[in-house]
Scaffold this motif. Structure first.
Motif, PDB file in Angstrom:
ATOM      1  N   TYR A   1       0.818  -1.211   0.000  1.00  0.00           N
ATOM      2  CA  TYR A   1       0.000   0.000   0.000  1.00  0.00           C
ATOM      3  C   TYR A   1       0.851   1.261   0.000  1.00  0.00           C
ATOM      4  O   TYR A   1       0.451   2.286  -0.574  1.00  0.00           O
ATOM      5  CB  TYR A   1      -0.947  -0.006   1.196  1.00  0.00           C
ATOM      6  CG  TYR A   1      -2.201  -0.799   0.946  1.00  0.00           C
ATOM      7  CD1 TYR A   1      -3.101  -0.428  -0.043  1.00  0.00           C
ATOM      8  CD2 TYR A   1      -2.491  -1.936   1.691  1.00  0.00           C
ATOM      9  CE1 TYR A   1      -4.242  -1.165  -0.292  1.00  0.00           C
ATOM     10  CE2 TYR A   1      -3.634  -2.680   1.460  1.00  0.00           C
ATOM     11  CZ  TYR A   1      -4.505  -2.285   0.465  1.00  0.00           C
ATOM     12  OH  TYR A   1      -5.638  -3.014   0.227  1.00  0.00           O
ATOM     13  N   GLU A   2       1.994   1.221   0.628  1.00  0.00           N
ATOM     14  CA  GLU A   2       2.879   2.392   0.597  1.00  0.00           C
ATOM     15  C   GLU A   2       3.390   2.650  -0.809  1.00  0.00           C
ATOM     16  O   GLU A   2       3.517   3.810  -1.228  1.00  0.00           O
ATOM     17  CB  GLU A   2       4.036   2.186   1.574  1.00  0.00           C
ATOM     18  CG  GLU A   2       3.613   2.345   3.037  1.00  0.00           C
ATOM     19  CD  GLU A   2       4.606   1.753   3.993  1.00  0.00           C
ATOM     20  OE1 GLU A   2       5.659   1.255   3.533  1.00  0.00           O
ATOM     21  OE2 GLU A   2       4.350   1.769   5.214  1.00  0.00           O
ATOM     22  N   ARG A   3       3.672   1.591  -1.559  1.00  0.00           N
ATOM     23  CA  ARG A   3       4.059   1.778  -2.957  1.00  0.00           C
ATOM     24  C   ARG A   3       2.893   2.325  -3.774  1.00  0.00           C
ATOM     25  O   ARG A   3       3.082   3.200  -4.640  1.00  0.00           O
ATOM     26  CB  ARG A   3       4.554   0.454  -3.556  1.00  0.00           C
ATOM     27  CG  ARG A   3       5.896  -0.007  -2.997  1.00  0.00           C
ATOM     28  CD  ARG A   3       6.463  -1.142  -3.829  1.00  0.00           C
ATOM     29  NE  ARG A   3       5.598  -2.324  -3.800  1.00  0.00           N
ATOM     30  CZ  ARG A   3       5.725  -3.319  -2.939  1.00  0.00           C
ATOM     31  NH1 ARG A   3       6.696  -3.287  -2.028  1.00  0.00           N
ATOM     32  NH2 ARG A   3       4.908  -4.359  -2.984  1.00  0.00           N
ATOM     33  N   GLU A   4       1.681   1.829  -3.510  1.00  0.00           N
ATOM     34  CA  GLU A   4       0.507   2.320  -4.221  1.00  0.00           C
ATOM     35  C   GLU A   4       0.256   3.795  -3.919  1.00  0.00           C
ATOM     36  O   GLU A   4      -0.047   4.589  -4.820  1.00  0.00           O
ATOM     37  CB  GLU A   4      -0.723   1.488  -3.834  1.00  0.00           C
ATOM     38  CG  GLU A   4      -0.729   0.080  -4.388  1.00  0.00           C
ATOM     39  CD  GLU A   4      -0.920   0.076  -5.894  1.00  0.00           C
ATOM     40  OE1 GLU A   4      -1.837   0.754  -6.375  1.00  0.00           O
ATOM     41  OE2 GLU A   4      -0.132  -0.599  -6.584  1.00  0.00           O
ATOM     42  N   VAL A   5       0.370   4.160  -2.657  1.00  0.00           N
ATOM     43  CA  VAL A   5       0.150   5.554  -2.272  1.00  0.00           C
ATOM     44  C   VAL A   5       1.218   6.453  -2.895  1.00  0.00           C
ATOM     45  O   VAL A   5       0.917   7.572  -3.347  1.00  0.00           O
ATOM     46  CB  VAL A   5       0.148   5.693  -0.729  1.00  0.00           C
ATOM     47  CG1 VAL A   5       0.171   7.157  -0.311  1.00  0.00           C
ATOM     48  CG2 VAL A   5      -1.083   5.008  -0.148  1.00  0.00           C
ATOM     49  N   ASP A   6       2.458   5.987  -2.932  1.00  0.00           N
ATOM     50  CA  ASP A   6       3.527   6.766  -3.541  1.00  0.00           C
ATOM     51  C   ASP A   6       3.236   7.015  -5.022  1.00  0.00           C
ATOM     52  O   ASP A   6       3.400   8.143  -5.520  1.00  0.00           O
ATOM     53  CB  ASP A   6       4.852   6.029  -3.376  1.00  0.00           C
ATOM     54  CG  ASP A   6       6.034   6.853  -3.850  1.00  0.00           C
ATOM     55  OD1 ASP A   6       6.067   8.050  -3.527  1.00  0.00           O
ATOM     56  OD2 ASP A   6       6.905   6.316  -4.540  1.00  0.00           O
ATOM     57  N   TYR A   7       2.755   5.998  -5.729  1.00  0.00           N
ATOM     58  CA  TYR A   7       2.396   6.177  -7.144  1.00  0.00           C
ATOM     59  C   TYR A   7       1.200   7.107  -7.297  1.00  0.00           C
ATOM     60  O   TYR A   7       1.172   7.975  -8.183  1.00  0.00           O
ATOM     61  CB  TYR A   7       2.089   4.811  -7.765  1.00  0.00           C
ATOM     62  CG  TYR A   7       1.552   4.906  -9.179  1.00  0.00           C
ATOM     63  CD1 TYR A   7       2.424   5.143 -10.251  1.00  0.00           C
ATOM     64  CD2 TYR A   7       0.198   4.779  -9.442  1.00  0.00           C
ATOM     65  CE1 TYR A   7       1.945   5.235 -11.541  1.00  0.00           C
ATOM     66  CE2 TYR A   7      -0.289   4.874 -10.727  1.00  0.00           C
ATOM     67  CZ  TYR A   7       0.583   5.105 -11.780  1.00  0.00           C
ATOM     68  OH  TYR A   7       0.104   5.209 -13.055  1.00  0.00           O
ATOM     69  N   ASP A   8       0.189   6.947  -6.419  1.00  0.00           N
ATOM     70  CA  ASP A   8      -0.992   7.811  -6.494  1.00  0.00           C
ATOM     71  C   ASP A   8      -0.633   9.268  -6.248  1.00  0.00           C
ATOM     72  O   ASP A   8      -1.168  10.171  -6.905  1.00  0.00           O
ATOM     73  CB  ASP A   8      -2.040   7.359  -5.474  1.00  0.00           C
ATOM     74  CG  ASP A   8      -2.668   6.027  -5.845  1.00  0.00           C
ATOM     75  OD1 ASP A   8      -2.626   5.666  -7.032  1.00  0.00           O
ATOM     76  OD2 ASP A   8      -3.189   5.333  -4.940  1.00  0.00           O
ATOM     77  N   LEU A   9       0.252   9.514  -5.297  1.00  0.00           N
ATOM     78  CA  LEU A   9       0.627  10.892  -4.998  1.00  0.00           C
ATOM     79  C   LEU A   9       1.422  11.513  -6.141  1.00  0.00           C
ATOM     80  O   LEU A   9       1.296  12.714  -6.418  1.00  0.00           O
ATOM     81  CB  LEU A   9       1.436  10.934  -3.702  1.00  0.00           C
ATOM     82  CG  LEU A   9       0.661  10.598  -2.424  1.00  0.00           C
ATOM     83  CD1 LEU A   9       1.596  10.604  -1.221  1.00  0.00           C
ATOM     84  CD2 LEU A   9      -0.477  11.583  -2.198  1.00  0.00           C
ATOM     85  N   LYS A  10       2.261  10.706  -6.802  1.00  0.00           N
ATOM     86  CA  LYS A  10       3.020  11.235  -7.935  1.00  0.00           C
ATOM     87  C   LYS A  10       2.108  11.600  -9.098  1.00  0.00           C
ATOM     88  O   LYS A  10       2.396  12.533  -9.847  1.00  0.00           O
ATOM     89  CB  LYS A  10       4.062  10.208  -8.384  1.00  0.00           C
ATOM     90  CG  LYS A  10       5.220  10.044  -7.404  1.00  0.00           C
ATOM     91  CD  LYS A  10       6.214   9.001  -7.891  1.00  0.00           C
ATOM     92  CE  LYS A  10       7.365   8.845  -6.891  1.00  0.00           C
ATOM     93  NZ  LYS A  10       8.318   7.785  -7.313  1.00  0.00           N
ATOM     94  N   SER A  11       1.018  10.858  -9.261  1.00  0.00           N
ATOM     95  CA  SER A  11       0.080  11.137 -10.358  1.00  0.00           C
ATOM     96  C   SER A  11      -1.101  12.003  -9.925  1.00  0.00           C
ATOM     97  O   SER A  11      -2.002  12.259 -10.725  1.00  0.00           O
ATOM     98  CB  SER A  11      -0.455   9.812 -10.922  1.00  0.00           C
ATOM     99  OG  SER A  11      -1.142   9.068  -9.919  1.00  0.00           O
ATOM    100  N   LEU A  12      -1.110  12.457  -8.656  1.00  0.00           N
ATOM    101  CA  LEU A  12      -2.245  13.251  -8.170  1.00  0.00           C
ATOM    102  C   LEU A  12      -2.363  14.569  -8.912  1.00  0.00           C
ATOM    103  O   LEU A  12      -3.466  14.993  -9.278  1.00  0.00           O
ATOM    104  CB  LEU A  12      -2.083  13.497  -6.668  1.00  0.00           C
ATOM    105  CG  LEU A  12      -3.191  14.328  -6.008  1.00  0.00           C
ATOM    106  CD1 LEU A  12      -4.532  13.627  -6.122  1.00  0.00           C
ATOM    107  CD2 LEU A  12      -2.857  14.584  -4.541  1.00  0.00           C
TER     108      LEU A  12
END
Length: 405
Positions: free
Chosen positions: A357-368
């Motif tokens: 989930y931390e990897r998913e959140v990191d990707y989501d924040l980069k594409s936010l």
């Protein structure tokens, strides 16, 4: 116990002063000597509550200070430095006044024979229940340095996540603030100039122009009511959110927000998995771990459902069944819990879930930013369109009338 105001000097000659609690002056003198301070003056204090006015403005210790404290305590305990001496040294070097006061009082409690976890419980603004539980387990198992190491790693990951969220939200917040400032300037300074021009001709204006004139009239003549109403709404909102019902409702709405709702959900699930893994790895009982994790997720809606999981487990249900009934977790987490129960390695699998989930959140924040940009562009385009139609359309009509004459 009475409070005493003292002045003294450390072994390095540095002057120290403050307020300390004790039975009498002799007991206070012994406490100060144990902390490495030679008292030069001790007198009763009538200010039993606040020793430093800055504490009134420092409501909570920063996460950065707790990370540094945990790292330093891990290094000191690993090196064999006594806890009492370590607390006294950190109390002098920490930049947070609230943490400094708490560490000084904890040092006094340790000198009086209290365990470290019990002394920390007297400072809920500094150490939360999860922090205290890990320290308590570390004390009872003789692995206090490992407890501080686990807390430091957990708090560092939490701090990194918060920094990534702030970085991702910086651009949208800046754009929204610029839009608000532009609206205020246009309605107060620009549109009134055109309003006086249109009024001279007395021609019928389109709806976009009438809308802009109405909003400008509202800003110019009722700005104090608008400001007061905005402040009142903010105060009422903060009061409502501070109530248990309001906090529960607002936290449930957060998970349903467009674009950012899924990111918040993944962040909370990652926090749940990492906290749960850390609790179990430290030897905290399952029921106690679930209760502590419910507070650690910092979401009232999710915390209530995690508390319900504990009630179901105490009734005899398995962790997997309670997790399924809570409807909090996706199939990935449920599968990990099922495998963990079969193999007896839930903490390791929860660690894997947290990292996922931390990897998913990191990707989501980069594409936010890329997701929010179309919405912001549409808002700006709508504002420009209304301004263009509201200002230039009547000007073109007036020019045509002038040319016709």
């Amino acid at each position: 116990m009475a409070h005493f105001r003292y002045k003294g000097r450390t072994s390095q000659g540095l002057e120290q002063q403050g307020v300390i609690e004790g039975i009498n002056e002799l007991a206070v003198t012994e406490q100060l000597i144990r902390r490495g301070i030679m008292p030069t003056q001790i007198q009763p204090s009538h200010a039993a509550g606040t020793t430093d006015w800055s504490l009134l403005f420092e409501r909570q210790v920063r996460l950065e200070d707790l990370v540094m404290f945990s790292r330093q305590m891990y290094a000191l305990t690993r090196a064999g430095i006594p806890i009492l001496r370590a607390m006294a040294g950190l109390a002098e070097s920490t930049p947070s006044q609230l943490l400094k006061t708490a560490l000084a009082q904890i040092g006094d409690d340790l000198g009086n024979g209290k365990p470290l976890s019990s002394a920390m419980q007297a400072h809920p603004k500094v150490f939360n229940t999860l922090f205290i539980a890990i320290i308590h387990v570390g004390e009872n198992t003789g692995q206090l340095e490992d407890a501080f190491k686990q807390l430091a790693e957990y708090l560092e990951l939490e701090l990194e996540t918060r920094k990534r969220i702030k970085t991702a939200m910086r651009y949208p917040i800046f754009v929204v603030m610029a839009l608000v400032m532009a609206m205020v300037v246009l309605n107060i300074f620009v549109i009134p100039t055109f309003a006086s021009l249109f009024a001279k001709f007395g021609a019928e204006l389109p709806w976009t122009t009438r809308f802009l004139l109405a909003t400008s009239h509202l800003f110019v003549n009722y700005w104090h009511w608008m400001l007061g109403g905005t402040l009142g709404v903010i105060v009422l909102w903060r009061r409502w959110v501070s109530t248990p019902e309001g906090r529960y409702t607002w936290h449930s709405w957060q998970l349903r927000l467009m674009i950012v709702g899924p990111i918040i959900t993944r962040t909370l699930l990652g926090r749940f998995a990492r906290s749960f893994a850390m609790m179990l790895r430290a030897g905290v009982p399952l029921n106690t771990a679930i209760t502590l994790v419910a507070d650690a997720v910092d979401n009232a809606w999710m915390g209530k459902r995690i508390h319900d999981m504990r009630s179901a487990i105490e009734s005899g249900d398995s962790l997997l069944r309670t997790a399924m009934h809570s409807q909090l977790f996706p199939p990935l987490v449920l599968q990990m819990i099922a495998v963990g129960e079969e193999t007896g390695q839930i903490e390791h699998l929860m660690q894997e879930v947290a990292e996922y989930y931390e990897r998913e959140v990191d990707y989501d924040l980069k594409s936010l930013t890329a997701r929010i940009e179309p919405v912001l562009i549409c808002i700006v385009a709508g504002m420009v369109l209304i301004l263009a139609l509201g200002i230039f359309t009547p000007m073109w009509d007036l020019m045509s009338v002038v040319k016709g004459k």
